[in-house]
Design an enzyme around this catalytic site. Structure first.
Site, mmCIF file in Angstrom:
data_model
loop_
_atom_site.group_PDB
_atom_site.id
_atom_site.type_symbol
_atom_site.label_atom_id
_atom_site.label_comp_id
_atom_site.label_asym_id
_atom_site.label_seq_id
_atom_site.Cartn_x
_atom_site.Cartn_y
_atom_site.Cartn_z
ATOM 1 N N GLU A 137 6.059 -5.953 -0.526
ATOM 2 C CA GLU A 137 4.761 -5.692 -1.169
ATOM 3 C C GLU A 137 3.950 -4.892 -0.158
ATOM 4 O OE1 GLU A 137 1.303 -5.272 -1.896
ATOM 5 O OE2 GLU A 137 0.959 -7.376 -1.391
ATOM 6 N N CYS A 148 -4.731 -6.174 -0.418
ATOM 7 C CA CYS A 148 -3.953 -5.110 -1.040
ATOM 8 C C CYS A 148 -4.384 -4.898 -2.482
ATOM 9 C CB CYS A 148 -2.462 -5.406 -0.952
ATOM 10 S SG CYS A 148 -1.987 -7.018 -1.586
#
Length: 523
Positions: free
Chosen positions: A294, A328
């Site tokens: 990720e 994020c």
């Protein structure tokens, strides 16, 4: 209903209400307790050994750089190799543990973590610069990961009942999900407990053993988690704790022939490097390494002229500036239809200017960024923004003995501006105009990333179009683009945002297993 079959249902009781004075006082006591432990030295965990080294990582408080959280021993390649050996040895026995037994360790740890929630949150406040709410949510998410993945591991072990195969006469067929082997777990600093716990726990519940290399900015909270797992009796060598330099031990372990998988959360650049190194087959390697990554995003919120502009503005500010934009999933872009652009921009600026910057332990709404490197990078983007667009508020450093930056909004940016394209990972919001809602979606999609996004509208036809065409892993309608809940919003993104691993979802544990079909002829 037993602990394994309990249904996950989430309520506000998961989170602490800091509007209550008793809860604020409890957190202040927990912070004082953690401060009393400042300066301690923390060892590596290699199998049954606790190893102290001369080389150490010194963790400091980003909100008060004079405070040293602790000194964490640092592994080199020799120690990394010892950890690999320990993990391989432990794997031989750990993989044979029934899934329910593995889950018992994790559920016991989750119960202890719930009892000590403020203790862990307080350490995050001091080591990562989170305020009370952000730290509390981080700890709650760690507990959720433990409980969700523990129960999911049981379901996978009983897959014949949950998802039976098609029956044919004369054969007895079964599918099972078996562990991969030894994995390298590399979590980020921005969710130093939740993501560290989730990545590690998922891997070991699947029957793997791991080498955990925590983020160098937040190694003490990771050590506290590993110590918790030791306390509940997790066998030695299942989790090996090896902080160290990424270029030295990270690359070494990624290319190691015995490494079966790498689970990574962090920057695009590092994720791509890991993917490239893992793709090379080392001498003696007998498998294709699996990479679960990720890697971040350039997330955005689209607002059309039919939207509730007050709700949209609140969501934009919450998404952009929660934990100083160091998520994020942070909504660092807002694309607004031009007929309501000025109204939304004014509301966003007014809300942003209400954010107070200060020491996290005093629970300010905005705190420091994580370290000097991040501070310098963000400040350099401020100068870029002043050339590319119009500074609407902020744009300077903030007061304090730490890495403080004013929450900042730039307006009138081109869709191709660097502030609209590059992940800054700080308290910087970019606003852009679109002629209509369709162009706004096109601008949203015009990025190499694809992690989270939001679309604000009251027009159902437009919403239906957005649901199909906004290209990201997690799309939210009429709410902020941060705040994914385990089991509710499986999390992961497209394109350069990673492998769309969907952490906190029902498919996640499969990434750490391989499916084995057994078929027996019946006479």
């Amino acid at each position: 209903m037993n602990s394994f079959s309990q249904v996950n249902t989430f309520t506000n009781e998961r989170f602490t209400n800091f509007a209550l004075e008793e809860n604020k006082l409890a957190m202040k006591r927990a912070i004082d307790k953690q401060k009393s432990e400042f300066g301690h030295e923390y060892p590596l965990y290699i199998g049954e050994e606790k190893v102290f080294t001369e080389a150490r990582i010194t963790s400091i408080n980003p909100g008060n750089v004079d405070e040293v959280i602790g000194h964490v021993s640092k592994a080199d390649q020799t120690l990394a190799e010892r950890a690999m050996t320990a993990a391989l040895q432990s794997f031989d026995s750990w993989k044979k543990f029934p899934a329910r037994e593995r889950a018992e360790y994790v559920l016991k740890a989750a119960a202890l973590l719930r009892e000590r929630k403020h203790e862990f949150s307080a350490l995050m406040i001091l080591e990562s610069g989170k305020n009370y709410v952000e730290a509390d949510v981080d700890t709650a998410e760690a507990i959720d990961f433990m409980e969700f993945y523990a129960r999911e591991s049981i379901r996978l072990s009983e897959v014949d009942e949950a998802k039976p195969l098609v029956k044919i006469a004369g054969e007895d067929n079964h599918i099972s999900y078996i562990p991969l082997g030894v994995g390298i777990v590399i979590p980020p600093w921005n969710f130093p407990l939740a993501i560290c716990v989730g990545m590690t726990i998922a891997a070991i519940l699947a029957g793997n053993t791991v080498l955990l290399k925590p983020a160098s900015a937040t190694p003490v909270i990771a050590h506290k988690f590993v110590s918790l797992m030791e306390e509940v009796g997790l066998p030695a060598g299942v989790i090996n704790f090896i902080p160290g330099n990424g270029a030295e031990i990270g690359d070494y372990l990624t290319t190691h022939p015995k490494t079966r998988f790498i689970s990574f959360t962090g920057s695009k650049e590092t994720g791509l490097r890991i993917n490239k190194l893992a793709a090379e087959t080392a001498s003696g390697q007998r498998w294709i390494k699996r990479v679960v990554a990720e890697m971040g995003g350039k997330d955005g919120i689209v607002v059309d002229e039919t939207a509730d502009l007050d709700a949209a503005s609140l969501a934009i500010v919450a998404s952009a500036f929660g934990f100083q934009g160091q998520k994020c999933s942070a909504g660092s872009r807002a694309i607004i239809v031009e007929s309501v652009y000025d109204q939304v921009a004014a509301k966003v600026v007014a809300l942003t200017e209400q954010l107070q910057v200060g020491l996290p332990e005093h629970n300010y709404s905005a705190g420091p960024v994580i370290d000097k490197h991040s501070y310098d990078k963000i400040m350099s983007f401020m100068e870029i923004g002043k050339k590319e667009g119009k500074l609407l508020t902020g744009g300077e450093k903030a007061e304090g003995n730490g890495f403080y930056i004013q929450p900042t909004v730039f307006g009138d940016l081109s869709s191709k501006a660097r502030l609209m394209q590059e992940e800054i990972f700080g308290p910087v919001l970019a606003l852009a105009k679109a002629k209509d809602w369709q162009e706004a979606i096109a601008i949203y999609n015009d990025t190499e990333f694809g992690l989270t996004g939001s679309y604000f509208s009251t027009n159902e036809e437009r919403i239906a179009e957005a649901l199909e065409t906004v290209h990201c892993g997690n799309l939210y309608i009429n709410r902020k683009c941060t705040g994914a809940l385990v089991g509710v919003h499986p999390f992961g993104g497209f394109n350069m945002s990673g492998t769309d691993s969907k952490a906190g979802g029902y498919d996640y544990l499969l990434l750490f297993t391989q499916a084995k079909l057994t078929s027996r002829k019946m006479y």
